[in-house]
Write a protein that holds these residues in place. Structure first.
Motif, PDB file in Angstrom:
ATOM      1  N   LYS A  32      -9.004  -2.436  -0.204  1.00 49.08           N
ATOM      2  CA  LYS A  32      -8.125  -1.635  -1.063  1.00 49.08           C
ATOM      3  C   LYS A  32      -6.658  -2.020  -0.946  1.00 49.08           C
ATOM      4  O   LYS A  32      -5.838  -1.572  -1.744  1.00 49.08           O
ATOM      5  CB  LYS A  32      -8.305  -0.156  -0.742  1.00 49.08           C
ATOM      6  N   GLY A  33      -6.317  -2.868   0.005  1.00 48.32           N
ATOM      7  CA  GLY A  33      -4.923  -3.291   0.149  1.00 48.32           C
ATOM      8  C   GLY A  33      -4.598  -4.572  -0.575  1.00 48.32           C
ATOM      9  O   GLY A  33      -3.459  -5.062  -0.482  1.00 48.32           O
ATOM     10  N   LEU A  78      -4.043  -2.897  -5.791  1.00 46.94           N
ATOM     11  CA  LEU A  78      -2.834  -2.082  -5.820  1.00 46.94           C
ATOM     12  C   LEU A  78      -2.211  -2.061  -7.213  1.00 46.94           C
ATOM     13  O   LEU A  78      -1.729  -1.022  -7.684  1.00 46.94           O
ATOM     14  CB  LEU A  78      -1.832  -2.605  -4.790  1.00 46.94           C
ATOM     15  N   SER A  92      -3.280   2.774   7.301  1.00 44.81           N
ATOM     16  CA  SER A  92      -3.431   2.477   5.878  1.00 44.81           C
ATOM     17  C   SER A  92      -3.594   3.717   5.040  1.00 44.81           C
ATOM     18  O   SER A  92      -3.624   3.626   3.821  1.00 44.81           O
ATOM     19  CB  SER A  92      -4.630   1.546   5.665  1.00 44.81           C
ATOM     20  N   GLU A 113       0.821  -1.219   0.000  1.00 45.12           N
ATOM     21  CA  GLU A 113       0.000   0.000   0.000  1.00 45.12           C
ATOM     22  C   GLU A 113       0.846   1.257   0.000  1.00 45.12           C
ATOM     23  O   GLU A 113       0.517   2.241  -0.668  1.00 45.12           O
ATOM     24  CB  GLU A 113      -0.943   0.005   1.211  1.00 45.12           C
TER      25      GLU A 113
END
Length: 1135
Positions: A209-210, A215, A175, A149
């Motif tokens: 989202k990680g 990514l 994050s 991330e």
């Protein structure tokens, strides 16, 4: 009176309606006896029996005489004060200051269509550049398994709000270290704060989202920023440029704080139209939470469908049956989907599982060729908790060997069933198998079937690179209400990578590229003020939905659904318009003059008018453009002030008459808030707008390039012309002599002059004549149009002060110049309500202006009149909409402006039954209603299943799927981000915070076929009433004289005019006669090289007894529930 005193039990004779033309019997009730059909003239001796009162009900010729006096009085006042003839002469005297131009409909509509085509072509070229760039960037991208991330820096559209929350879990985990913080500036094009240096990224809440997939997606899409910026450099009018990825990532430019709402636009661009049948297992094993998951999943699935798709939903156990009243596939429009969603909530689990019944029903639906449907991408979506039967015989009968129907299976809830049969069904029928173990997995799994549908498009290559013209969507703008509705253009983006040299072509769709165009940009290409107040341009798509129309103005914001207003709902439907709509959808040219009904701007009146419709297709698009023009708008005035400007040495002629210092002598001037010049500051306050206008005019020259010379010169021309009307007519007249509060004139050029100046304090009409109801109605009607004040604006008679309440009377000024006729202005007066009510009594009486009221004794016979006998006789003037204008009853003065049924329901019903009025009912599909309590439809539900006391007492429940699902949600919630918190994109639209869209039923009344004068009787046994009704010539008034009711037992049903909440027309009946439409002409649902081996994987996670016991202990201890996990996207299916 000549009749004996009436009581509710008294019997009396009475006249029936006069025989002859116009006489008719009320619409309801038994046939009348012969004596009731006799002429009132024959019965009058009975009504004047000796020994009775000296008054009788007035005879017909008497009331006709009163009507003529009323007509003469109105006409005399308007001739003296209205100044129609004088204004005609003023125009002719100033003939050198303007030219008469012609609107040529065919040339106009073809030019506008060509301009719109050119505009859209520029947007399409930008769209294609983006799509090509995206495919190249992704092809050149090198996949990184170890990406982290912190390696990716981007602006998250939701991040600012989360960073501002010190308790945000993401902040705690750190994050957000890679998230940018941006500064935003207000941009007038977007009416919002944006950042032109960066794109914004939007990732749905239920996607982690990680993850490596996300990514990598963020990594390669970052290169799109430069292409976005270059597009804007080449075309500064571009609005949102968007890439919506199949992984769920959306990157758009310019960046803004709030997320965009793009689901519908993505779906329309990601696949061809669909014929979908959804079947839901409702057998007894589908208990509690599983059934709730299924209901929510079906609603989410419906949200993936657009108006180009067709759908039906059925439930099955031993038998299959539709969940709603729809017995076949229906268009997946907003209204039909609402019916499905409501019906799905009523599903009840019982019986045993019968896959065969469900699939046979679905295949029969898809094979029905006698209905309108998409005829593309046929599919069955089955939601179940599991089963052993593979129903191979059904597939062999209906679908093999060609496999033209794809089958998608969804295993819902936590259970121990073998999922192999469900996987086999999907894999054997070119579909996909999905698992929905919990509510957090619903959205992603009900949308991923689009990847499968996209395979034939990708394999078709360039042939499938078709620009999709999406529906109109609303865009919410922070603090600014609604922006101009954006129209979406989308283009699919394909994955061009290969696994290696000579390997098969990749068949996954990367996503959809989109560009929005503001409807205002399109509207600027259309003529507006040259078409007059009642002329307009509109455009429709292949579904008949309007892209442009003056009546396209939804009152609420709905991001998930497009704005779909059918042309026949935007206007009052009739056969001529159905024919025009069909011709436009078919892409034809045409012209037709029709008689049709139109609503007034305030939606209180209906006018029957003549309109010329002209239409042409907009090439290279799915749209057709139409022009509507009244005959009197064929010509228009164009000011030519060049000579005058030279005479005053480059100053504005007649400019001094716009200055407030001239108002006392010349009357108050309101100017229409139009865009006369680019630097003119707009204002809702007309006084302030006029001030801004004057300040700007002192700075600019008459030929300034920053100003619209047509608007500006016409405004100045009309300023001088209306000032001459003051000088020639109004200034030397005593308004009080005729009980007038004001006189006024309004023009096409945008001037409204009200005289005297003090009357402007109570002037409530719109300063833009084209948006004023009195102005538009006067143009459409011959004669004098009365407009009573709205009932909410009235005070009670005893509180009326300073003669401030008035009744508008207006008429259009028709100007003939050679053989050219036009109506460039409307003039009128404002009557003093109280004074004219008294005058009305005198005019409808048996005395002249010089005489005193008649004195009747025992030996002399007299007819009742509206002045002397107002205790027995009701006399009223009602306008063409059924609203009270004047009454001889003082206690009804505060009811002037009300629908007459609220004043005298019995009499209004009689007028309606005798065809004096006709009723028109229609529906407003763009209305806004008060917030409703949160429901459990669609994608909104975010709650969990709460076990009942009976569940806890039931030993079986402790080892049930519901208990296990609860544990799963609790366990995952200890680790992942909170899904219980509302998605900001959804929270904006929650019913607690805003009004909701609803349907309102509107009812208007207008004059019917009766145009004669006659007497009639309201049948009510012993309580019958006589009445006389007559239209007043050259006005929109009905003169009614009636006996006052003495009995309450004859109260009839009350006619309603007020707008009411409605469910709209019965959808189940409407789908039996669907409106004509055309779907997209290209279908990509098959490719011989498609690889169907990737058809879903399943894994089970059976619960253990120890885990279940731990779960119950946690529940009993009252541990608060933790959030649902974000769902990881399946990397193996993506890239």
């Amino acid at each position: 009176m000549a009749v004996p005193a009436r009581t509710c039990g008294a019997s009396r004779p009475g006249p029936a309606q006069t025989p002859g033309p116009g006489a008719r019997r009320p619409a309801s009730g038994p046939p009348r006896p012969l004596w009731l059909l006799l002429s009132p003239l024959l019965l009058l001796p009975l009504l004047a029996a000796p020994g009775a009162s000296a008054y009788s009900f007035p005879q017909q010729h008497t009331m006709q005489h009163w009507a003529r006096r009323l007509e003469q009085e109105v006409d005399g006042v308007m001739r003296i004060f209205g100044g129609v003839q004088q204004l005609r002469e003023i125009y002719k005297d100033n003939r050198n200051l303007f030219e008469v131009q012609e609107n040529e409909p065919q040339k106009l509509v073809e030019k506008v269509a060509g301009d719109i085509e050119s505009l859209l072509d520029r947007k399409v070229q930008a769209l294609k550049r983006l799509a090509d760039a995206a495919e190249n960037f992704q092809k050149a991208h090198r996949w990184q398994d170890n990406i982290k991330e912190e390696d990716i820096v981007y602006y998250d559209a939701k991040a600012d709000a989360e960073l501002d929350d010190p308790e945000s879990e993401d902040v705690e985990r750190g994050s957000k270290a890679s998230t940018l913080r941006l500064d935003f500036i207000e941009d007038p094009n977007f009416k919002n704060k944006v950042n032109y240096s960066y794109t914004a990224v939007q990732i749905p809440t239920d996607i982690y989202k990680g993850s490596t997939v996300i990514l990598n997606e963020l990594n390669w899409t970052e290169a799109l920023e430069n292409v976005f910026m270059e597009n804007r450099r080449q075309d500064p009018t571009l609005l949102w440029q968007v890439f919506g990825s199949a992984t769920g990532v959306t990157r758009y430019y310019p960046g803004r704080y709030q997320p965009l709402h793009l689901l519908g636009r993505y779906i329309q661009g990601a696949s061809s139209p669909k014929d979908m049948v959804i079947i839901v297992d409702v057998s007894g094993s589908v208990s509690g939470l599983t059934l709730k998951l299924m209901k929510t999943s079906v609603c989410e699935m419906l949200d993936t469908l657009s108006d180009d798709d067709y759908v039906n939903v059925a439930s099955f156990n031993e038998k299959a049956q539709p969940v709603s009243c729809f017995t076949h596939l229906v268009q997946a429009n907003v209204r039909n989907k609402k019916v499905f969603k409501e019906a799905v909530q009523g599903m009840v689990a019982k019986g045993t599982t019968g896959y065969k019944a469900g699939f046979e029903y679905a295949f029969d639906q898809l094979q029905n060729s006698n209905i309108t449907r998409a005829n593309c991408n046929k599919m069955i979506m089955m939601f179940t908790d599991g089963g052993e039967d593979r129903v191979q015989d059904v597939f062999e009968k209906y679908n093999w060997p060609n496999r033209t129907v794809r089958v998608f299976t969804f295993s819902v809830g936590q259970h121990n069933y073998d999922v192999t049969p469900l996987q086999w069904m999907a894999c054997a029928n070119k579909g996909y198998y999905f698992e929905i173990p919990s509510i957090g997995a619903i959205r992603i799994n009900t949308q991923e079937y689009l990847d499968v549908l996209g395979r034939p498009m990708v394999l078709a290559g360039k042939e499938a690179k078709q620009v999709q013209w999406t529906n109109v969507y609303e865009d919410a703008l922070e603090g600014m209400g609604l922006a101009p509705f954006p129209q979406g253009w989308t283009l699919p983006v394909f994955n061009l990578t290969q696994d290696g040299p000579g390997e098969k072509k990749n068949q996954l769709i990367l996503g959809v590229m989109g560009i929005d165009v503001a409807l205002n940009d399109i509207k600027r290409l259309t003529p507006n003020y040259t078409l007059g107040a009642n002329g307009y341009v509109f455009a429709i798509d292949l579904n008949g939905y309007v892209l442009l129309h003056p009546n396209l103005k939804p009152q609420t914001t709905n991001f998930r659904e497009p704005v779909t207003l059918d042309f026949l709902d935007a206007e009052l439907e009739d056969e001529n318009k159905e024919e025009i709509r069909r011709s436009m959808i078919d892409g034809n040219k045409g012209h037709k003059q029709i008689r049709t009904l139109v609503k007034s701007l305030d939606e209180r009146y209906i006018d029957e008018v003549t309109r010329n419709y002209t239409w042409v297709p907009i090439r290279s698009t799915n749209y057709s453009l139409g022009l509507v023009l009244p005959p009197y708008s064929t010509f228009y005035l164009q000011a030519n002030l060049s000579d005058q400007i030279l005479q005053v040495k480059c100053k504005w002629p007649d400019f001094e008459f716009l200055l407030p210092s001239s108002f006392e002598s010349e009357g108050h001037v309101f100017i229409a808030p139009r865009e006369y010049c680019k630097d003119l500051n707009a204002s809702d306050n007309n006084t302030e707008f006029l001030k801004n206008f004057i300040e700007l005019m002192e700075k600019v020259t008459p030929d300034s390039k920053q100003c619209n010379n047509f608007l500006l010169h016409n405004l100045i021309l009309d300023t001088g012309i209306t000032q001459q009307l003051v000088e020639r007519v109004w200034r030397d007249q005593d308004l009080n002599t005729y009980s007038l509060l004001a006189v006024f004139a309004a023009t096409d050029g945008g001037i409204t002059r009200v005289f005297p100046n003090k009357a402007a304090e109570d002037w409530t009409e719109n300063p833009e004549p084209f948006n004023a109801s009195f102005y538009r109605r006067s143009l459409d009607n011959h004669g004098y149009v009365f407009k009573p004040p709205h009932q909410d604006a009235l005070l009670r008679p005893l509180e009326l002060e300073n003669d401030t309440v008035g009744i508008l009377v207006s008429t259009a000024v028709e100007l003939s110049l050679g053989r050219r006729t036009l109506r460039p202005a409307v003039v009128g007066v404002k009557l003093d309500l109280e004074a004219w009510a008294e005058k009305f009594k005198v005019l409808a009486s048996n005395r002249t202006h010089q005489d005193q009221p008649q004195q009747c004794g025992p030996n002399s016979h007299c007819e009742m009149d509206c002045e002397v006998n107002n205790e027995d006789l009701l006399c009223v003037l009602i306008d063409d909409g059924g609203f009270l204008v004047l009454s001889n009853q003082n206690h009804q003065w505060d009811q002037v402006g009300r629908f007459f049924s609220e004043v005298d329901a019995n009499l209004m019903l009689a007028l309606y039954n005798n065809s004096f009025y006709t009723r028109k009912e229609s529906y407003d599909y763009q209305a806004a209603c008060a917030p409703q309590p949160p429901g459990n439809l669609g994608a909104a539900p975010r709650g969990v299943f709460v076990p009942t006391v009976a569940d806890f007492l039931n030993l079986a429940w402790w080892t049930s799927a519901a208990a296990w699902s609860l544990f799963q949600q609790l366990l995952y919630g200890l680790i992942y981000h909170s899904w219980f918190q509302a998605d900001p994109a959804e929270a904006e639209g929650s019913p607690e915070t805003r009004e909701s869209s609803c349907v309102m039923k509107q009812t208007q009344y207008y004059f019917g076929s009766v145009n004669a004068s006659y007497n009639a009787i309201i049948d009510c046994g012993n309580c019958s009433r006589l009445f006389h009704a007559q239209r007043l010539t050259n006005t929109n008034l009905l003169f009614v004289v009636a006996e006052k009711p003495l009995c309450s037992q004859c109260e009839a049903g009350r006619l309603l005019q007020k707008e009411t909440h409605s469910d709209g027309p019965e959808q189940c009946e409407l789908v039996q006669r669907p409106r004509y439409r055309r779907g997209p002409h290209i279908c990509f649902d098959y490719n011989a090289t498609e690889d169907t081996s990737d058809c879903g994987r399943g894994a089970s996670f059976p619960p253990s007894l120890g885990v279940l016991v731990s779960l119950q202990l946690l529940l009993l201890l009252g541990l608060p529930p933790r959030p649902q996990p974000q769902v990881l996207v399946h990397a193996s299916r993506r890239l």
